[in-house]
Scaffold this active site. Sequence first.
Site, PDB file in Angstrom:
ATOM      1  N   SER A 122       0.655  -1.115  -0.041  1.00  0.00           N
ATOM      2  CA  SER A 122       0.058  -0.023   0.043  1.00  0.00           C
ATOM      3  C   SER A 122       0.905   1.117   0.086  1.00  0.00           C
ATOM      4  O   SER A 122       1.576   1.411   0.977  1.00  0.00           O
ATOM      5  CB  SER A 122      -0.846   0.059   1.094  1.00  0.00           C
ATOM      6  OG  SER A 122      -1.552   1.488   1.273  1.00  0.00           O
TER       7      SER A 122
ATOM      8  N   HIS B 297      -0.614  -1.001  -4.637  1.00  0.00           N
ATOM      9  CA  HIS B 297      -2.059  -0.907  -4.143  1.00  0.00           C
ATOM     10  C   HIS B 297      -2.194   0.508  -3.747  1.00  0.00           C
ATOM     11  O   HIS B 297      -1.505   1.005  -2.925  1.00  0.00           O
ATOM     12  CB  HIS B 297      -2.254  -1.435  -2.919  1.00  0.00           C
ATOM     13  CG  HIS B 297      -3.593  -1.585  -2.154  1.00  0.00           C
ATOM     14  ND1 HIS B 297      -4.747  -2.332  -2.453  1.00  0.00           N
ATOM     15  CD2 HIS B 297      -4.064  -0.820  -1.133  1.00  0.00           C
ATOM     16  CE1 HIS B 297      -5.590  -1.966  -1.755  1.00  0.00           C
ATOM     17  NE2 HIS B 297      -5.385  -1.003  -0.910  1.00  0.00           N
TER      18      HIS B 297
ATOM     19  N   ASP C 176      -4.474   3.698  -2.447  1.00  0.00           N
ATOM     20  CA  ASP C 176      -5.731   3.866  -1.737  1.00  0.00           C
ATOM     21  C   ASP C 176      -6.356   5.223  -1.775  1.00  0.00           C
ATOM     22  O   ASP C 176      -5.634   6.306  -1.553  1.00  0.00           O
ATOM     23  CB  ASP C 176      -5.462   3.792  -0.075  1.00  0.00           C
ATOM     24  CG  ASP C 176      -4.983   2.263   0.100  1.00  0.00           C
ATOM     25  OD1 ASP C 176      -5.952   1.631   0.148  1.00  0.00           O
ATOM     26  OD2 ASP C 176      -3.840   2.080   0.599  1.00  0.00           O
TER      27      ASP C 176
ATOM     28  N   MET D 216      -9.170   8.046  -1.124  1.00  0.00           N
ATOM     29  CA  MET D 216     -10.077   8.528   0.010  1.00  0.00           C
ATOM     30  C   MET D 216     -10.690   9.835  -0.237  1.00  0.00           C
ATOM     31  O   MET D 216     -10.056  10.644  -0.677  1.00  0.00           O
ATOM     32  CB  MET D 216      -9.497   8.314   1.457  1.00  0.00           C
ATOM     33  CG  MET D 216      -8.789   7.228   1.689  1.00  0.00           C
ATOM     34  SD  MET D 216      -8.014   7.007   3.243  1.00  0.00           S
ATOM     35  CE  MET D 216      -7.109   5.475   3.161  1.00  0.00           C
TER      36      MET D 216
ATOM     37  N   HIS E  24      -8.227   1.015  -4.751  1.00  0.00           N
ATOM     38  CA  HIS E  24      -8.897   0.664  -3.864  1.00  0.00           C
ATOM     39  C   HIS E  24      -9.854   2.145  -3.529  1.00  0.00           C
ATOM     40  O   HIS E  24      -9.240   3.005  -2.867  1.00  0.00           O
ATOM     41  CB  HIS E  24      -8.113   0.183  -2.540  1.00  0.00           C
ATOM     42  CG  HIS E  24      -9.071   0.011  -1.440  1.00  0.00           C
ATOM     43  ND1 HIS E  24      -8.550  -0.160   0.003  1.00  0.00           N
ATOM     44  CD2 HIS E  24     -10.412  -0.233  -1.130  1.00  0.00           C
ATOM     45  CE1 HIS E  24      -9.611  -0.511   0.820  1.00  0.00           C
ATOM     46  NE2 HIS E  24     -10.617  -0.315   0.315  1.00  0.00           N
TER      47      HIS E  24
ATOM     48  N   MET F  50     -12.125   4.272  -1.559  1.00  0.00           N
ATOM     49  CA  MET F  50     -12.865   4.318  -0.452  1.00  0.00           C
ATOM     50  C   MET F  50     -13.577   5.732  -0.533  1.00  0.00           C
ATOM     51  O   MET F  50     -13.294   6.661   0.233  1.00  0.00           O
ATOM     52  CB  MET F  50     -11.876   4.309   0.838  1.00  0.00           C
ATOM     53  CG  MET F  50     -11.354   2.955   1.074  1.00  0.00           C
ATOM     54  SD  MET F  50      -9.879   3.000   2.203  1.00  0.00           S
ATOM     55  CE  MET F  50      -8.607   2.943   0.733  1.00  0.00           C
TER      56      MET F  50
ATOM     57  N   MET G  82     -11.524  -6.094   4.583  1.00  0.00           N
ATOM     58  CA  MET G  82     -10.942  -5.276   5.336  1.00  0.00           C
ATOM     59  C   MET G  82     -10.614  -5.760   6.594  1.00  0.00           C
ATOM     60  O   MET G  82     -11.409  -6.132   7.405  1.00  0.00           O
ATOM     61  CB  MET G  82     -11.512  -3.698   5.439  1.00  0.00           C
ATOM     62  CG  MET G  82     -11.665  -3.003   4.064  1.00  0.00           C
ATOM     63  SD  MET G  82     -10.147  -2.450   3.568  1.00  0.00           S
ATOM     64  CE  MET G  82      -9.314  -1.851   4.706  1.00  0.00           C
TER      65      MET G  82
ATOM     66  N   ASP H  52      -6.533  -6.298   3.931  1.00  0.00           N
ATOM     67  CA  ASP H  52      -5.762  -4.879   3.894  1.00  0.00           C
ATOM     68  C   ASP H  52      -6.078  -4.584   5.347  1.00  0.00           C
ATOM     69  O   ASP H  52      -7.420  -4.174   5.847  1.00  0.00           O
ATOM     70  CB  ASP H  52      -6.815  -4.106   2.799  1.00  0.00           C
ATOM     71  CG  ASP H  52      -6.007  -2.784   2.696  1.00  0.00           C
ATOM     72  OD1 ASP H  52      -4.968  -2.391   3.339  1.00  0.00           O
ATOM     73  OD2 ASP H  52      -6.730  -1.940   1.775  1.00  0.00           O
TER      74      ASP H  52
END
Length: 218
Positions: free
Chosen positions: A11, A36, A38, A40, A69, A71, A140, A173
């Site tokens: 990540s 990966h 992330d 957000m 990913h 979110m 998660m 994760d």
Amino acid sequence: MSELKILVAPSMLAADFARLAEETKRVEEAGADWIHLDVMDGHFVPNLTIGPQAVSALRPVTGLPLDVHLMIEHPERYVSSFIEAGADRITIHAEAAEDLPGLVRQIAHAGKKVGVALRPQTGIEALRPCLEEIDLALLMTVNPGFGGQAFMPEVLPKIEALRRIFKRHIQVDGGINHETGRLTQSAGADVLVAGTYIFRSADPRQAIAALKGEGPPP
Ligand code: DX5
Ligand code: ZN
């Protein structure tokens, strides 16, 4: 499920953001399988990170699949931007999608691998409308939003239950290190996301090998 090949997806949230390209190459050379990323939005989770611009900037840096990913709330408004930016895999949260099967189909029709993520508290029934369509389920193992949190062992029975009915990738994760990673593998996970464990390690190559069960921890 010991016959599953274990994949490791560092990540980038735990990387040095001033040097994201070098950090990406560093983990690629250290044996990472996917990168990966992330995303957000400050609404679905109480934190803000990167958007499609960062994904497209990293696209030419690595030959590894970019595992995005999301979110974010209203993922349907943004998936096409991430596809255009060069994401290879897009994972959306079941809790955030208004039309989960429709969004899964949209990503798959664009030729991208599609995943659906669940918060620790969300049951695997939430995957039912799209279980046949998805390439990956992300369970998660912390509450999404921040790196460096403690692994939640209560998710392990959920991994076992999903593995009984789902043959494709199960990704975990949050709080993954060589010990918690092994617990999730025994439960049936095959793709380990790890941020802190890899980037705070003195030797990312050894950390990745340890996650794969190919050597001692660093
Ligand atoms: C958390 C993110 C994770 C996070 C993992 O919401 O989805 O990918 O970066 O970080 P560690 O491995 O430090 O728990
Ligand atoms: Zn993540």
